[in-house]
Write a protein that holds these residues in place. Sequence first.
Motif, PDB file in Angstrom:
ATOM      1  N   ALA A  76      -1.823 -25.732 -15.557  1.00  0.00           N
ATOM      2  CA  ALA A  76      -1.319 -26.409 -14.813  1.00  0.00           C
ATOM      3  C   ALA A  76      -0.118 -26.832 -15.739  1.00  0.00           C
ATOM      4  O   ALA A  76       1.295 -27.073 -15.657  1.00  0.00           O
ATOM      5  N   SER A  77      -0.362 -27.513 -17.185  1.00  0.00           N
ATOM      6  CA  SER A  77       0.236 -28.065 -18.168  1.00  0.00           C
ATOM      7  C   SER A  77       1.096 -26.982 -19.172  1.00  0.00           C
ATOM      8  O   SER A  77       2.268 -26.582 -19.137  1.00  0.00           O
ATOM      9  N   GLU A  78      -0.136 -25.756 -19.030  1.00  0.00           N
ATOM     10  CA  GLU A  78       0.459 -24.139 -20.859  1.00  0.00           C
ATOM     11  C   GLU A  78       1.083 -23.086 -19.183  1.00  0.00           C
ATOM     12  O   GLU A  78       1.884 -22.628 -20.055  1.00  0.00           O
ATOM     13  N   ASN A  79       0.626 -23.366 -18.152  1.00  0.00           N
ATOM     14  CA  ASN A  79       0.833 -21.931 -17.747  1.00  0.00           C
ATOM     15  C   ASN A  79       1.780 -21.789 -16.471  1.00  0.00           C
ATOM     16  O   ASN A  79       2.832 -21.267 -15.692  1.00  0.00           O
ATOM     17  N   LYS A  80       3.030 -23.090 -15.523  1.00  0.00           N
ATOM     18  CA  LYS A  80       2.172 -23.741 -14.672  1.00  0.00           C
ATOM     19  C   LYS A  80       1.672 -22.858 -13.364  1.00  0.00           C
ATOM     20  O   LYS A  80       2.409 -22.818 -12.234  1.00  0.00           O
ATOM     21  N   VAL A  81       0.806 -22.504 -13.853  1.00  0.00           N
ATOM     22  CA  VAL A  81      -0.017 -22.304 -12.929  1.00  0.00           C
ATOM     23  C   VAL A  81      -0.640 -23.815 -12.050  1.00  0.00           C
ATOM     24  O   VAL A  81      -1.683 -23.876 -12.469  1.00  0.00           O
ATOM     25  N   LYS A  82      -0.444 -23.651 -10.923  1.00  0.00           N
ATOM     26  CA  LYS A  82      -0.874 -24.665  -9.791  1.00  0.00           C
ATOM     27  C   LYS A  82      -2.433 -23.943  -9.172  1.00  0.00           C
ATOM     28  O   LYS A  82      -2.231 -23.525  -8.403  1.00  0.00           O
ATOM     29  N   SER A  83      -3.793 -24.559  -9.404  1.00  0.00           N
ATOM     30  CA  SER A  83      -4.434 -24.118  -8.911  1.00  0.00           C
ATOM     31  C   SER A  83      -5.920 -25.580  -9.161  1.00  0.00           C
ATOM     32  O   SER A  83      -6.065 -26.094  -9.932  1.00  0.00           O
ATOM     33  N   ASP A  84      -6.441 -25.423  -7.116  1.00  0.00           N
ATOM     34  CA  ASP A  84      -6.993 -26.412  -7.281  1.00  0.00           C
ATOM     35  C   ASP A  84      -8.545 -26.443  -7.955  1.00  0.00           C
ATOM     36  O   ASP A  84      -9.362 -25.361  -8.157  1.00  0.00           O
ATOM     37  N   PRO A  85      -8.965 -27.060  -9.120  1.00  0.00           N
ATOM     38  CA  PRO A  85     -10.314 -27.481  -9.857  1.00  0.00           C
ATOM     39  C   PRO A  85     -11.380 -25.918  -8.534  1.00  0.00           C
ATOM     40  O   PRO A  85     -12.466 -25.581  -9.226  1.00  0.00           O
ATOM     41  N   GLU A  86     -11.783 -26.928  -7.274  1.00  0.00           N
ATOM     42  CA  GLU A  86     -12.376 -26.217  -6.186  1.00  0.00           C
ATOM     43  C   GLU A  86     -12.172 -24.361  -6.031  1.00  0.00           C
ATOM     44  O   GLU A  86     -12.738 -23.898  -5.540  1.00  0.00           O
ATOM     45  N   SER A  87     -10.889 -23.648  -6.599  1.00  0.00           N
ATOM     46  CA  SER A  87     -10.035 -22.357  -6.633  1.00  0.00           C
ATOM     47  C   SER A  87     -10.218 -21.860  -7.679  1.00  0.00           C
ATOM     48  O   SER A  87     -10.582 -20.775  -8.345  1.00  0.00           O
ATOM     49  N   ILE A  88     -10.971 -22.988  -8.690  1.00  0.00           N
ATOM     50  CA  ILE A  88     -11.299 -21.899 -10.457  1.00  0.00           C
ATOM     51  C   ILE A  88     -13.067 -21.614 -10.861  1.00  0.00           C
ATOM     52  O   ILE A  88     -13.981 -22.416 -10.124  1.00  0.00           O
ATOM     53  N   LEU A  89     -13.607 -20.307 -10.568  1.00  0.00           N
ATOM     54  CA  LEU A  89     -14.841 -19.451 -10.969  1.00  0.00           C
ATOM     55  C   LEU A  89     -15.295 -19.520 -12.544  1.00  0.00           C
ATOM     56  O   LEU A  89     -13.951 -18.726 -12.960  1.00  0.00           O
ATOM     57  N   VAL A  90     -16.102 -20.457 -12.850  1.00  0.00           N
ATOM     58  CA  VAL A  90     -16.041 -20.537 -14.027  1.00  0.00           C
ATOM     59  C   VAL A  90     -17.404 -18.845 -14.217  1.00  0.00           C
ATOM     60  O   VAL A  90     -18.003 -18.515 -13.627  1.00  0.00           O
ATOM     61  N   THR A  91     -16.933 -18.478 -14.946  1.00  0.00           N
ATOM     62  CA  THR A  91     -17.468 -16.823 -15.239  1.00  0.00           C
ATOM     63  C   THR A  91     -18.209 -16.098 -16.191  1.00  0.00           C
ATOM     64  O   THR A  91     -17.959 -16.360 -17.262  1.00  0.00           O
ATOM     65  N   VAL A  92     -18.843 -15.487 -16.483  1.00  0.00           N
ATOM     66  CA  VAL A  92     -19.795 -15.060 -17.612  1.00  0.00           C
ATOM     67  C   VAL A  92     -18.986 -14.210 -18.205  1.00  0.00           C
ATOM     68  O   VAL A  92     -18.959 -12.418 -18.294  1.00  0.00           O
ATOM     69  N   GLY A  93     -17.764 -14.528 -18.986  1.00  0.00           N
ATOM     70  CA  GLY A  93     -16.741 -13.073 -19.904  1.00  0.00           C
ATOM     71  C   GLY A  93     -15.589 -12.733 -19.033  1.00  0.00           C
ATOM     72  O   GLY A  93     -16.042 -12.980 -17.840  1.00  0.00           O
ATOM     73  N   ALA A  94     -15.045 -12.807 -19.390  1.00  0.00           N
ATOM     74  CA  ALA A  94     -13.516 -11.592 -18.509  1.00  0.00           C
ATOM     75  C   ALA A  94     -14.286 -10.648 -17.736  1.00  0.00           C
ATOM     76  O   ALA A  94     -13.187  -9.983 -16.799  1.00  0.00           O
ATOM     77  N   SER A  95     -14.923  -9.946 -18.668  1.00  0.00           N
ATOM     78  CA  SER A  95     -15.625  -8.632 -17.494  1.00  0.00           C
ATOM     79  C   SER A  95     -15.718  -9.101 -16.624  1.00  0.00           C
ATOM     80  O   SER A  95     -15.670  -8.093 -15.669  1.00  0.00           O
ATOM     81  N   GLU A  96     -17.002  -9.714 -16.514  1.00  0.00           N
ATOM     82  CA  GLU A  96     -17.107 -10.215 -14.983  1.00  0.00           C
ATOM     83  C   GLU A  96     -16.214 -10.249 -13.662  1.00  0.00           C
ATOM     84  O   GLU A  96     -15.989 -10.358 -13.075  1.00  0.00           O
ATOM     85  N   ALA A  97     -15.332 -11.763 -14.356  1.00  0.00           N
ATOM     86  CA  ALA A  97     -14.124 -11.812 -13.756  1.00  0.00           C
ATOM     87  C   ALA A  97     -13.410 -10.584 -12.835  1.00  0.00           C
ATOM     88  O   ALA A  97     -12.677 -10.439 -12.256  1.00  0.00           O
ATOM     89  N   LEU A  98     -13.090 -10.034 -13.865  1.00  0.00           N
ATOM     90  CA  LEU A  98     -12.515  -8.724 -13.773  1.00  0.00           C
ATOM     91  C   LEU A  98     -13.169  -7.654 -13.356  1.00  0.00           C
ATOM     92  O   LEU A  98     -12.900  -7.351 -12.065  1.00  0.00           O
ATOM     93  N   TYR A  99     -14.505  -7.645 -12.732  1.00  0.00           N
ATOM     94  CA  TYR A  99     -15.008  -6.724 -12.323  1.00  0.00           C
ATOM     95  C   TYR A  99     -15.477  -7.454 -10.327  1.00  0.00           C
ATOM     96  O   TYR A  99     -15.102  -6.833  -9.717  1.00  0.00           O
ATOM     97  N   MET A 100     -15.038  -9.009 -10.801  1.00  0.00           N
ATOM     98  CA  MET A 100     -15.617  -9.308  -9.164  1.00  0.00           C
ATOM     99  C   MET A 100     -13.918  -9.779  -8.583  1.00  0.00           C
ATOM    100  O   MET A 100     -14.099  -9.364  -7.379  1.00  0.00           O
TER     101      MET A 100
END
Length: 377
Positions: A76-100
């Motif tokens: 929110a503060s650095e990227n001006k992207v509004k994202s609820d904590p419930e819609s954020i997923l912590v992943t095993v690296g950016a590689s998993e995030a891309l694969y997902m």
Amino acid sequence: MINPANRVKSVEMSQIRKMFEIASPTAISLGLGEPDFDTPIHIRQAVVDALEEGFTHYTSNKGIPELREAISNKLASENKVKSDPESILVTVGASEALYMSTQAFVNPGDEVLIPDPGFLSYAACVKLSEGIPVPIPLKKENDLRMTIEDVEDLINPHTKAIILNSPCNPTGSVMKKKDIKGIAKLADDNDMLIISDEIYEKIIYSDKGQNKVKHYSPGQFSENAITINGFSKTYAMTGFRIAYIAACEHLSEELLKVHQYNTACASSISQKAALTAIKGPQKCVDEMLAEFKRRRNLIVSRLNDMGWECKSPQGAFYVFLDVRDSQEFVKQALNNDVVVVSGAGFGKTSTNYVRMSYATSYENIETAMERLENVKF
């Protein structure tokens, strides 16, 4: 003999990793995109504290709440992207995030636009989802930086998504705001998903006499954007395998399905380290960035002195050099105990290029440049 699935047969092993199998033990590697700095001490101490507290069990699939809250505040503060904590997923690296992202949204036959040149995992992930990667040829006159003009004519009814990467691996280019915003509008107009790989976000250089170079997230301009970011490059935490993915609620729910059955959750102690990284002092980031810039200036200067036309990249920690014959350059470099990566692995438009990483010591770069003076053709 048991045959592999067709989707796996269509994917090649990493060309970057292959280089290290044939390099001599004395070779200097300008190949891997891994910061050579130690992870800052306060982040390492967070792991020790977590271990001593016995924080070694499964966490929530999405990740620990305090980390997701901190990521939400950062976005929110650095990227001006509004994202609820419930819609954020912590992943095993950016590689998993891309694969997902590709597994959750790309159907067989869907087309996904990818930068060319671009990080080699993009095409592989699209193929593993049985989609069709469609290259976006980036132009040398634009410093291999993606523009809205590069994209708009490639969109058709089969286009499901576009992958953006700014700052870019392998080119070091940084996209302009007008292009990010324009592509976001294209995504909205064409019901197209944006998968935005922002792992190099903090590694941006502003040089004297130039307009200030800044990072812009597509998620600022469109709800059709998935934001991927992490801690590997910014905080020298590659081995922690910790990153995150942020999207609006209806996208996040589908991503969670893949995450649950793929990895269950990210490492508990890595999450504690990431929380300390994002909430702790940021002086370490500034110090690493200053050293990256010093190394960038060295490698660019030395390559130009040798007669190679090398522009200063605006971000990441790579130079992407047109050497006219990448196979011969890579071969001669290896004969002189320097590992560089052929551009062929990054796309069809970059077969004449090589990528050199300056995420190694200043002294290693000095020695590597001395050895590369023997490369003649």
